[in-house]
Design a protein around this motif. Structure first.
Motif, mmCIF file in Angstrom:
data_model
loop_
_atom_site.group_PDB
_atom_site.id
_atom_site.type_symbol
_atom_site.label_atom_id
_atom_site.label_comp_id
_atom_site.label_asym_id
_atom_site.label_seq_id
_atom_site.Cartn_x
_atom_site.Cartn_y
_atom_site.Cartn_z
ATOM 1 N N SER A 117 -8.275 -1.358 -9.051
ATOM 2 C CA SER A 117 -8.086 0.386 -9.690
ATOM 3 C C SER A 117 -7.016 0.654 -8.630
ATOM 4 O O SER A 117 -5.959 1.420 -8.699
ATOM 5 N N GLY A 118 -7.712 0.556 -6.819
ATOM 6 C CA GLY A 118 -6.947 0.854 -6.054
ATOM 7 C C GLY A 118 -5.944 0.198 -5.318
ATOM 8 O O GLY A 118 -4.505 1.322 -5.314
ATOM 9 N N ILE A 119 -5.479 -0.535 -5.250
ATOM 10 C CA ILE A 119 -4.385 -1.845 -6.366
ATOM 11 C C ILE A 119 -3.124 -0.610 -6.805
ATOM 12 O O ILE A 119 -2.444 -0.076 -6.302
ATOM 13 N N CYS A 120 -3.387 -0.556 -8.788
ATOM 14 C CA CYS A 120 -2.772 0.232 -9.334
ATOM 15 C C CYS A 120 -1.830 1.530 -8.237
ATOM 16 O O CYS A 120 -1.105 2.339 -8.950
ATOM 17 N N VAL A 121 -3.160 2.393 -8.156
ATOM 18 C CA VAL A 121 -3.380 3.734 -7.814
ATOM 19 C C VAL A 121 -1.783 3.555 -6.689
ATOM 20 O O VAL A 121 -0.763 4.064 -6.954
ATOM 21 N N ALA A 122 -2.716 3.032 -5.402
ATOM 22 C CA ALA A 122 -1.432 2.968 -4.825
ATOM 23 C C ALA A 122 0.396 2.406 -4.646
ATOM 24 O O ALA A 122 1.220 2.980 -5.113
ATOM 25 N N GLY A 123 0.742 1.841 -5.786
ATOM 26 C CA GLY A 123 1.865 0.664 -5.911
ATOM 27 C C GLY A 123 1.898 1.859 -6.624
ATOM 28 O O GLY A 123 3.188 1.819 -6.379
ATOM 29 N N CYS A 124 1.407 2.162 -7.432
ATOM 30 C CA CYS A 124 2.451 3.241 -8.352
ATOM 31 C C CYS A 124 2.555 5.126 -7.857
ATOM 32 O O CYS A 124 4.084 4.762 -8.473
ATOM 33 N N TYR A 125 1.792 5.040 -7.278
ATOM 34 C CA TYR A 125 2.560 6.467 -6.441
ATOM 35 C C TYR A 125 3.432 6.279 -5.221
ATOM 36 O O TYR A 125 4.409 6.897 -5.342
#
Length: 407
Positions: A103-111
């Motif tokens: 989930s953390g990878i998702c947030v940072a990557g998408c932003y």
């Protein structure tokens, strides 16, 4: 209106991403408690999220360079959705920690993708309005995400499925837009020493900001339950924190542009310690008192990252700004990774008040360090304009560089 329409796909994706990612932390905390996870194990989930966040910040620009913006965004949202859906398949705190890394990878990557795309499309004429709208959209999505907590049943497949659906829906606006993809920006070098060379006080400030925000948002639901709040009230409790932080940007920005930013940091930390004491003291004063204390806590602590970043950029050249922003985010992530696990361990040993004792101690050390730095270094006369700095990705510095240069 033409500006808003041109960025509509990006902003809708931001809202959907915030609704999904902003709610998973509190939901995990409440779900973990209902499944008899220990307080320390619940804290581990919050720390795991920021481990993933750091990995995503570092990896995202490189993945964009390999496969492009849209494909990278789809890959990151898929990782986030998988992490959400897997929660109720494996009921184990350490397995959940791995899911929170996703989930953390998702947030940072998408932003990273969104901000790189936004930076490539704005002009000097539209930059200020675009950034203002982006901040409102981001803060608004975060606020609504906290309010959703009251309607999400802990440890329920339906709750996690709903968040996964929102995460998947974030793919659609950005990947289906007819706007051409921008050129991939060069990944910023990660140079932590640069931030320390520019301003040791700014490094300390962003680390304390990471400690404060991560501990409150990831472990705050434990505190709320310990002081007798229900799930819906915990959502309001966290939303009051976000609302206070949003409103504080205006007076904090005015003070940071008018007075010595080191004194602004010191005074913010001082009133943050008072807010910690008020939060603990008002815990038994009823729901309204608890909500007011959360608002006050957000109002005093949220601007510290932006003030510290502005102080660091006062000593940087235009060519250093992107790498300096990335370095500050690195130190923020260090504080954010450590604090949920430490805070939950202290709560387990000393009770819920230990959360705010930890945060207050961090701000006390920042005050002492700030006063010592003022004896070593004079401030600069030609300061950069203050800017609210979202803690979203290593590439946020590209969006803010022209603003800091006065363009």
């Amino acid at each position: 209106m033409r500006l808003l329409i041109s960025f509509a796909a990006l902003f809708v994706s931001v809202i959907l991403l915030q609704l999904s990612s902003g709610a998973v932390g509190p939901l995990d905390a409440l779900s973990g408690l209902s499944l008899d996870f220990s307080t320390q194990q619940v804290g581990l989930l919050g720390s795991a999220h920021f481990v993933g966040f750091f990995v995503g910040c570092w990896w995202a620009p490189r993945l964009m360079g390999s496969v492009g913006h849209s494909r990278a965004f789809a890959a990151f949202t898929a990782a986030g959705a998988i992490g959400l859906l897997a929660h109720m398949l494996v009921i184990d705190p350490y397995a959940w920690a791995l899911m929170r890394v996703a989930s953390g990878i998702c947030v940072a990557g998408c932003y990273t993708v969104i901000e790189a795309w936004l930076n490539a499309k704005v002009t000097n004429t539209t930059r200020g309005r675009a950034m203002g709208t982006y901040r409102i959209v981001d803060m608004g999505g975060s606020l609504v995400a906290q309010l959703m907590i009251g309607g999400l049943e802990p440890a329920s497949y339906v709750s996690y499925n709903l968040l996964a659906l929102l995460c998947c829906a974030a793919i659609l606006p950005l990947t289906l837009t007819k706007a051409s993809q921008p050129d991939t920006p060069e990944a910023p070098r990660l140079r932590p020493k640069l931030a320390w060379a520019m301003s040791p006080l700014a490094v300390a400030g962003v680390m304390v900001a990471g400690l404060t925000s991560a501990a409150f948002r990831m472990v705050g639901p434990i505190y709320g339950q310990e002081v007798g709040l229900g799930a819906e009230q915990i959502g309001y409790f966290l939303a009051a924190f976000v609302l206070g932080g949003a409103i504080a940007q205006y007076p904090a920005g005015w003070a940071a542009d008018k007075y010595d930013r080191r004194w602004v940091l010191i005074w913010l930390s001082g009133v943050s310690m008072l807010a910690c004491g008020a939060t603990v003291g008002l815990a038994g004063g009823g729901t309204q008192a608890v909500m007011f204390s959360a608002f006050l806590f957000g109002f005093t602590t949220f601007p510290i990252f932006s003030v510290a970043a502005a102080h660091a950029h006062d000593f940087a050249t235009s060519e250093q700004r992107v790498e300096l922003s990335a370095a500050l985010m690195f130190f923020y992530a260090i504080g954010a990774i450590a604090s949920p696990l430490v805070a939950s361990s202290l709560i387990d040993a000393f009770g819920p008040e230990a959360l705010f004792i930890l945060i207050s101690a961090g701000h006390g050390l920042l005050i002492v360090f700030g006063l010592s730095r003022m004896k070593v270094r004079r401030t600069v006369d030609d300061r950069t304009p203050y800017a609210y700095t979202p803690r979203t990705s290593f590439t946020i510095g590209r969006l803010l560089r022209r603003h800091r240069d006065g363009a």
